[in-house]
Write an enzyme that holds these catalytic residues in place. Structure first.
Site, PDB file in Angstrom:
ATOM      1  N   GLU A 115       0.883  -1.229   0.024  1.00 54.55           N
ATOM      2  CA  GLU A 115       0.135  -0.082  -0.130  1.00 54.55           C
ATOM      3  C   GLU A 115       0.914   1.150   0.150  1.00 54.55           C
ATOM      4  O   GLU A 115       1.970   1.384   0.807  1.00 54.55           O
ATOM      5  CB  GLU A 115      -1.000  -0.040   1.472  1.00 54.55           C
ATOM      6  CG  GLU A 115      -1.736   1.143   1.498  1.00 54.55           C
ATOM      7  CD  GLU A 115      -2.304   1.216   2.681  1.00 54.55           C
ATOM      8  OE1 GLU A 115      -2.860   0.178   3.308  1.00 54.55           O
ATOM      9  OE2 GLU A 115      -2.847   2.081   3.264  1.00 54.55           O
TER      10      GLU A 115
ATOM     11  N   GLU B   4      -2.533  11.576   3.110  1.00 54.94           N
ATOM     12  CA  GLU B   4      -3.549  10.818   4.004  1.00 54.94           C
ATOM     13  C   GLU B   4      -3.236  11.825   5.108  1.00 54.94           C
ATOM     14  O   GLU B   4      -2.319  11.901   5.695  1.00 54.94           O
ATOM     15  CB  GLU B   4      -3.105   9.377   4.322  1.00 54.94           C
ATOM     16  CG  GLU B   4      -4.076   8.702   5.114  1.00 54.94           C
ATOM     17  CD  GLU B   4      -3.973   7.482   5.467  1.00 54.94           C
ATOM     18  OE1 GLU B   4      -2.805   6.959   5.418  1.00 54.94           O
ATOM     19  OE2 GLU B   4      -5.115   6.937   5.796  1.00 54.94           O
TER      20      GLU B   4
END
Ligand SMILES: *[C@@H]1O[C@H](CO)[C@@H](O)[C@H](O)[C@H]1NC(C)=O
Ligand SMILES: *[C@@H]1O[C@H](CO)[C@@H](O)[C@H](O)[C@H]1NC(C)=O
Ligand SMILES: *[C@@H]1O[C@H](CO)[C@@H](O)[C@H](O)[C@H]1NC(C)=O
Ligand SMILES: *[C@@H]1O[C@H](CO)[C@@H](O)[C@H](O)[C@H]1NC(C)=O
Length: 373
Positions: free
Chosen positions: A137, A142
């Site tokens: 990932e 974020e």
């Protein structure tokens, strides 16, 4: 011009050395075609325990619209900020996964005017492989609540870490990328630029994240609007001209070929849940919760808390060192390059549609032969 023609022309003219650092535009999701390139999750957040339903496409395009193209031609992806949610129910939001997949030798480019922020809000622009965490990932953007900057990260199986003494402008927080070993955080790097999140990001006119997913390693650059390299709006980029990355994960201590499979891009916004909803995390940038109130009871029911909980994306582009690094999904509306030339499936190898069509053609041809004899 097709990829091969462009490569040939570039090589002939000798304008650009064909090094590992050069990538050509292979996909551009923008404008009216943007939303044909994604799968809508269509279920409540069962992945990060957020208090949202990631709605399906038919709900997202109905009133109140949560995905649409605005008057500036940009893609809006948002949390419902008009409905008062009854106690014990979840608020509507969106999670999109790209239908196309991207292998080593690609660069993902997100051009954003606005990213979601606010107390209880958790938005992300990222990618993951099939069979997570085995396929890896890459968290590109974020951030939660009213954090002061974006946080980048990798999540992998055990054995991958960020190398010591890497050249990057961001601040390493965790080196171990093992999703288990890092308590689910991954190997995180905080952007040193406060224009990378929240109100300051939007006030600066947004910015661009460039993520190189290469055999030599994974590098993420963040450029605030004023510093976006001009080459990003052309058909060819050379990442060696982009300067020091914001976050760098060289292959020496984390081999992308070992820890990452082909990636799908995810764009999502959740509320509260496993990161933004943790009391200590929430209270570190938002007001202290009163009495027995939680992230959910304090924020989620009231739509006024979500006026800033949206992405505004000018485009998502993929550049590739070789067109075969992009695995084209059937049914994705073909995109147009910056120079206006079409990039048909044929230019990026035979995708699933082409393979099926070729199979059908071969079968028909064989039947024709059988019938003739
Ligand atoms: C979440 O829901 C999807 C779709 O129903 C399912 O495939 C998946 O296994 C669920 N994941 C978890 C962690 O429960
Ligand atoms: C989309 O979700 C709504 C609300 O859950 C549901 O009523 C509808 O049947 C779904 N539509 C599709 C095409 O799955
Ligand atoms: C990580 O934890 C999960 C769940 O406990 C376990 O199934 C898995 O084997 C672990 N993976 C590694 C690489 O340690
Ligand atoms: C806690 O209560 C005070 C007084 O009613 C209020 O002003 C404040 O906004 C509340 N805090 C939160 C996080 O709701």
């Amino acid at each position: 011009m097709s990829f091969h023609l462009r490569l040939a022309a570039t090589a002939l003219l000798g304008l650009l050395p064909l090094t590992n650092a050069a990538y050509n535009l292979a996909r551009e999701y923008k404008g009216q075609n943007f939303f044909s390139a994604w799968d809508y999750y269509g279920k409540y957040d069962n992945l990060t325990n957020g208090d949202v339903i990631w709605v399906n496409q038919s709900v997202a395009v109905s009133n109140p619209q949560l995905t649409y193209i605005n008057s500036a031609g940009n893609a809006i992806i948002k949390v419902d900020d008009t409905t008062t949610v009854p106690y014990n129910e979840k608020r509507n939001s969106v999670r999109l996964t790209s239908l196309d997949k991207f292998n080593l030798g690609t660069v993902m480019v997100f051009d954003a005017l606005h990213v979601p922020y606010g107390c209880s809000v958790w938005g992300a622009l990222w990618s993951q492989g099939i069979n997570w965490p085995a396929g890896g990932e890459i968290d590109i953007f974020e951030a939660v609540n009213l954090m002061t900057a974006n946080q980048m990260a990798l999540h992998t199986e055990s054995g991958c870490a960020q190398a010591d003494g890497v050249t990057q402008t961001g601040i390493t927080q965790v080196k171990n990328c093992d999703n288990n070993g890092s308590n689910g955080a991954g190997c995180t790097v905080l952007d040193a630029n406060t224009n990378s999140y929240g109100e300051p990001f939007a006030a600066a006119g947004g910015g661009v994240w460039v993520t190189e997913f290469a055999k030599t390693g994974i590098n993420i650059w963040f450029f605030s609007r004023a510093n976006v390299p001009a080459s990003l709006s052309t058909d060819t980029i050379d990442v060696s001209t982009f300067g020091t990355p914001s976050a760098s994960y060289p292959a020496s201590s984390c081999d992308p070929a070992k820890y990452f499979s082909e990636q799908q891009i995810v764009i999502d916004i959740t509320l509260c849940g496993d990161w933004s909803g943790v009391k200590s995390v929430l209270e570190s940038t938002c007001p202290a919760l009163n009495g027995t109130n939680t992230c959910y009871t304090t924020y989620v029911l009231d739509p006024k808390n979500y006026v800033n909980a949206y992405f505004e994306l000018a485009s998502v582009k993929i550049f590739a060192s070789d067109p075969s690094a992009v695995v084209t999904a059937a049914g994705v509306t073909q995109t147009v390059s910056a120079t206006g030339s079409p990039h048909p499936n044929a230019a990026s190898g035979m995708g699933p549609t082409g393979a099926v069509a070729f199979g059908a053609f071969a079968l028909t041809a064989m039947l024709g032969l059988v019938l003739q004899f």
